[in-house]
Design an enzyme around this catalytic site. Sequence first.
Site, PDB file in Angstrom:
ATOM      1  N   ASP A  23     -16.739  17.074  -4.469  1.00  0.00           N
ATOM      2  CA  ASP A  23     -16.392  15.905  -5.277  1.00  0.00           C
ATOM      3  C   ASP A  23     -17.565  14.956  -5.431  1.00  0.00           C
ATOM      4  O   ASP A  23     -18.398  14.805  -4.539  1.00  0.00           O
ATOM      5  CB  ASP A  23     -15.212  15.169  -4.639  1.00  0.00           C
ATOM      6  CG  ASP A  23     -13.933  15.983  -4.718  1.00  0.00           C
ATOM      7  OD1 ASP A  23     -13.559  16.343  -5.842  1.00  0.00           O
ATOM      8  OD2 ASP A  23     -13.334  16.265  -3.674  1.00  0.00           O
ATOM      9  N   GLU A  52      -1.913  16.640 -10.307  1.00  0.00           N
ATOM     10  CA  GLU A  52      -2.628  17.098  -9.119  1.00  0.00           C
ATOM     11  C   GLU A  52      -2.743  15.926  -8.157  1.00  0.00           C
ATOM     12  O   GLU A  52      -3.222  14.851  -8.531  1.00  0.00           O
ATOM     13  CB  GLU A  52      -4.026  17.606  -9.474  1.00  0.00           C
ATOM     14  CG  GLU A  52      -4.048  18.909 -10.229  1.00  0.00           C
ATOM     15  CD  GLU A  52      -5.465  19.357 -10.542  1.00  0.00           C
ATOM     16  OE1 GLU A  52      -6.430  18.687 -10.104  1.00  0.00           O
ATOM     17  OE2 GLU A  52      -5.623  20.375 -11.238  1.00  0.00           O
TER      18      GLU A  52
END
Length: 266
Positions: free
Chosen positions: A56, A45
Amino acid sequence: MTRLSNAFAKGRPALVTFVTGGDPTPGATDAILDALVEGGADVIELGMPFTDPMADGPAIQLANLRSLGAGTKTADVFRIAADFRARHPEVPLVLMGYANPMVTRGPDWFAAECVKAGVDGVICVDIPPEEDPELGPALRGAGVSLIRLATPTTDAARLPAVLEGSSGFLYYVSVAGITGMQQAAQASIEEAVARIKQSATIPVAVGFGVRTPEQAAAIAKVADGVVVGSALVDLVARHGADAAGPVKELTAALAAAVHSARKEIA
């Protein structure tokens, strides 16, 4: 079969690894991606840096800032992806990020760039399936997998909407929160994966909060894949342009744990 389906058809769980494109610099990312492959990662990824990465945790937020501070643009991420594809023709590559960079120039443009760069799949963190009239169809029309996210709050009523149009694999976010901060209880992961697998026809990979080989092995006993990101991003933060060696070392330990997890219970 596609590169993604091949990655999950090896008779063992897959290791999915994440790093941010352009961190610490666009040029340094190439060696870090190579280290992931050499360490045994099955799927890569590649994060698209964004100014407001709301899903995040601190590690990946800082990675986004380092990447943007180094001048990384969307075009650089596609260059990194295309170069990766030339070096690693069989390894699946997934772009992960937020909607803004994906739709600014139009979903059709983004999907076409994915095809040109050899990208296999896309994870868009902040477009739920109910609000995706354009990006998903554009990607599917171009033959690029749209990888959806499921969370602990994805109940039986909503799961069909998440699965509809999903391909490649389903990413189960094991904690309701931001990346890298904590790990869910093993029992809750096992229950969730079993429930999702009753409806899913694609592999289920589990991530968020997975940092050690021991944690990865425990999840690999029940999931089709294990996603590790923040622990690798931390190594990039610590070692900068010299991160390839430490990244390869951790990836190898994670891969060994994930790939052998089912053997321990066979």
